[in-house]
Structures are given as C-alpha cells and as structure tokens.
Design an enzyme around this catalytic site. Structure first.
Site, PDB file in Angstrom:
ATOM      1  N   GLU A 102      -4.395   7.096  -3.630  1.00  0.00           N
ATOM      2  CA  GLU A 102      -5.132   6.320  -4.630  1.00  0.00           C
ATOM      3  C   GLU A 102      -6.611   6.416  -4.315  1.00  0.00           C
ATOM      4  O   GLU A 102      -6.966   6.313  -3.143  1.00  0.00           O
ATOM      5  CB  GLU A 102      -4.714   4.849  -4.612  1.00  0.00           C
ATOM      6  CG  GLU A 102      -3.358   4.593  -5.235  1.00  0.00           C
ATOM      7  CD  GLU A 102      -3.042   3.105  -5.305  1.00  0.00           C
ATOM      8  OE1 GLU A 102      -3.820   2.350  -5.907  1.00  0.00           O
ATOM      9  OE2 GLU A 102      -2.012   2.717  -4.744  1.00  0.00           O
ATOM     10  N   ARG A 146       0.861  -1.178   0.000  1.00  0.00           N
ATOM     11  CA  ARG A 146       0.000   0.000   0.000  1.00  0.00           C
ATOM     12  C   ARG A 146       0.902   1.235   0.000  1.00  0.00           C
ATOM     13  O   ARG A 146       1.926   1.280   0.704  1.00  0.00           O
ATOM     14  CB  ARG A 146      -0.896   0.038   1.241  1.00  0.00           C
ATOM     15  CG  ARG A 146      -2.079  -0.919   1.203  1.00  0.00           C
ATOM     16  CD  ARG A 146      -3.129  -0.537   0.154  1.00  0.00           C
ATOM     17  NE  ARG A 146      -4.276  -1.437   0.139  1.00  0.00           N
ATOM     18  CZ  ARG A 146      -4.363  -2.550  -0.591  1.00  0.00           C
ATOM     19  NH1 ARG A 146      -3.368  -2.931  -1.370  1.00  0.00           N
ATOM     20  NH2 ARG A 146      -5.465  -3.293  -0.540  1.00  0.00           N
ATOM     21  N   HIS A 201      -1.160  -0.232  -9.721  1.00  0.00           N
ATOM     22  CA  HIS A 201      -1.751  -1.153  -8.738  1.00  0.00           C
ATOM     23  C   HIS A 201      -2.272  -2.415  -9.451  1.00  0.00           C
ATOM     24  O   HIS A 201      -3.421  -2.830  -9.260  1.00  0.00           O
ATOM     25  CB  HIS A 201      -2.868  -0.474  -7.942  1.00  0.00           C
ATOM     26  CG  HIS A 201      -3.077  -1.084  -6.576  1.00  0.00           C
ATOM     27  ND1 HIS A 201      -3.453  -0.371  -5.472  1.00  0.00           N
ATOM     28  CD2 HIS A 201      -2.949  -2.367  -6.148  1.00  0.00           C
ATOM     29  CE1 HIS A 201      -3.560  -1.181  -4.428  1.00  0.00           C
ATOM     30  NE2 HIS A 201      -3.251  -2.407  -4.818  1.00  0.00           N
TER      31      HIS A 201
HETATM   32  C1  DGY Z   1      -5.140  -6.400  -2.491  1.00  0.00           C
HETATM   33  O1  DGY Z   1      -5.802  -7.413  -2.708  1.00  0.00           O
HETATM   34  O2  DGY Z   1      -5.114  -5.855  -1.389  1.00  0.00           O
HETATM   35  C2  DGY Z   1      -4.359  -5.846  -3.624  1.00  0.00           C
HETATM   36  O3  DGY Z   1      -3.696  -4.697  -3.299  1.00  0.00           O
HETATM   37  C3  DGY Z   1      -5.239  -5.571  -4.819  1.00  0.00           C
HETATM   38  O4  DGY Z   1      -5.294  -6.638  -5.587  1.00  0.00           O
END
Ligand code: DGY
Length: 330
Positions: free
Chosen positions: A270, A241, A294
C-alpha cells in the site's frame, strides 16, 4: 509563528482546532492524493510539526529535510509502521498516534461486517441480483454459513481486539484469542473469551481476525504453515496491516481450498499505486474474497476524532507541553 504541514486533507475538526490556536500557521496540502516523496521532502522544510498519514514514509531523510526546528510528527493513524522511531528518537523528535476509542469501534464494526459478508456471501449475492441473475427463490441458492454460535479467533487482544470480542458476545460466539498479555477477567467473562496459543487458535477457529500492529515480529505472522493449520471451512479477516499475512501464501491457500475465504481491508503493498498492477488480479477474480480499500476506520466519528487527536498532540508539543499520545517516551 509555528508552522504545521498536513500532508493530505483530513476531516476539519483537527484543522479548525489548530487554526484557532495563536501563532500557528497551518499548511494543508490541497491535493487529495498520496504525496510523492519529492513533494514530501520539499514541503516539510522549515516546519515545526508534520501531520502525516499512514502512506507517508517518515524516515531520517524526511526528518532532516524538515530541519532542526521540527518538534513533532503526529501520525493520523493508530498504526505507526510508516514512522522511523529510531531516527526520531535520535533527533529528539516526538512521534504521536491516534488511538481514538471511535477508531477501535469502527474497525471492530468493519471486521464483523466482513465476517458477516463472507458467511452470508453478501457481495456475491448483490452482484448476482444486480446483474439480473435472480429468477426466483431457490432452496440452495447462494447458500452460506452462520456466524452466530461459531468460534472466532482474535489475534491481538488490544483495544481493537477487545472491541471485536465485545461485539462477538452478541452473536453467542466462542472467542479464542492469542496475545502477549491476558485480557482482564471482566472482558474474558463478558465475551466468553479464552487465551490460547496462536497455533491452537488457528486450528479451532471458524473466523480468524487479525488485530496486531505491524512490527518486525508480526511481519508474515500468517504464512503457508499457519494457513495450513486452519479449518477448510474457516475465513481469515485482516483489518490491521497487509504484510502481517504473506499474500502469495494466502493466494495459494484460497486457490487450493485450504481455507474458505478472506476479508481483506489491507494489502501487502500500500498504496496500491506503488505495486505491480497484477498483484491483486487473482484476488479480484475470487468470489470468496471480499476486499475493501483500507476503510475499516472510515467512519465520520472515527476519522473526525483521529483528526482532533492529532491536532491536540501537535498543539501540546508546540506549546512546550507533553503530548497526549506519544509513541515512545524518551
Ligand atoms: C490506523 O489507524 O492505523 C488504521 O489502519 C487507519 O485508519
């Protein structure tokens, strides 16, 4: 009839699964864009289940807008920093996520892909060739560095961290990891992995890759102080993240040559449509930064499996059964 609202089109496996169940009405939002707050608050009204994606902020206001009949919010992601866990607990609403093995594999593939692309300057080389600059082989042309036989530092040795470590073993790599829990002896031996402190990991690694969830304790885990600890020749990879790295500090570290480069699949802000458009202008101009939108988990296998997992969680809860992947146990 139980009503299910899906905030954005997702792969069909989960939708088909839900549609096959008796007494379920599945409403899939048609637009393939981030849903606005206004539309979200309006659309969830009267729903028994919400299938959300990671850009939907699901907080008390949304849960209340849905109404008392709401039983479950199934997040189409393994990360759940977009969900207000406290508000859901208070209202007895079940939250679930999608920790699909295929997702761990896809994200690990992507993280290794970013490492290789940075080390071998693949994006730069593509641009160079594409723009007609290649006039003939050169002894020092676009010289990069090796990934094999290097040291990688994995921050967070959960499912995805371990999937990265397994792949690294094939590159004859030394794996250092920092994690609250120790990995099994089997993993440590198979992957040549050693648990150490975060500071030592940062000092010793040639590639640092982040695989922790975004929590209050991991926000800005990597800022100026930590970046200064890294080798000048080291690269940092983030497929977890964005806010785990303080972007302004990363920008300075890259600009001042404190580290060699970065592979970023996630960003501090984001969706990017919600940010100051200048935010990423600097990164965009840097040859030693590779950015992907992402998409680390964006394989058909992973996204299909996530869709089915989210659907199965919803079906279970709406039929009065336990969810398969609860985020918390009340
Ligand atoms: C998640 O699943 O948390 C990823 O960042 C997105 O696929």
């Amino acid at each position: 009839m139980k009503k299910i609202f899906v905030t954005r089109p997702i792969p069909d496996s989960g939708i088909q699964y839900l549609k096959k169940q008796k007494d379920f009405e599945v409403i899939v939002r048609k637009k393939d864009t981030v849903i606005s707050r206004r539309e979200l608050l309006k659309s969830v009204k009267g729903m028994d289940a919400i299938l959300s994606i990671l850009t939907d902020k699901i907080d008390a206001e949304v849960l209340d807008a849905a109404g008392d009949q709401l039983k479950i919010v199934a997040n189409y992601a393994v990360g759940f920093n977009n969900l207000d866990v406290k508000a859901a607990k208070k209202r007895n609403i079940i939250l679930t996520n999608t920790p699909a093995p295929e997702l761990s594999d896809a994200v690990a593939d992507h993280a290794i892909g970013l490492m290789l692309a940075l080390a071998h300057r693949i994006v730069e080389a593509d641009q160079f060739t594409r723009h007609g600059k290649y006039k003939g082989w050169g002894p020092t042309l676009l010289m990069g560095t090796d990934l094999h036989k290097k040291t990688i530092g994995i921050i967070g040795m959960g499912r995805i961290g371990q999937a990265v470590a397994k792949r690294a073993a094939g590159f004859d790599i030394k794996v250092l990891y920092s994690s609250p829990r120790r990995a099994s002896k089997k993993i440590e031996q198979a992957c040549n992995a050693k648990k150490i402190s975060l500071d030592t990991l940062l000092k010793k690694s040639d590639f640092v890759t982040i695989h922790v969830p975004l929590l209050p304790s991991t926000k800005y885990l990597i800022k100026a102080k930590q970046l200064k600890m890294m080798k000048k020749t080291a690269f940092i990879i983030n497929t977890a993240r964005g806010p785990i790295i303080k972007e302004s500090a990363l920008l300075h570290a890259l600009r001042d040559g404190q580290i060699a480069g970065a592979g970023l699949d996630v960003f501090e802000c984001e969706p990017l449509t919600h940010c100051d458009p200048r935010d990423h202008t600097y990164f965009r101009k840097m040859n030693n930064v590779i950015m992907t939108p992402h998409t680390a988990s964006a394989s058909m296998e992973a996204r299909g499996s996530m869709s089915l997992i989210a659907a199965k969680n919803i079906a279970a809860v709406l039929k009065g059964k336990k969810p398969i992947n609860p985020i918390f146990i009340n």
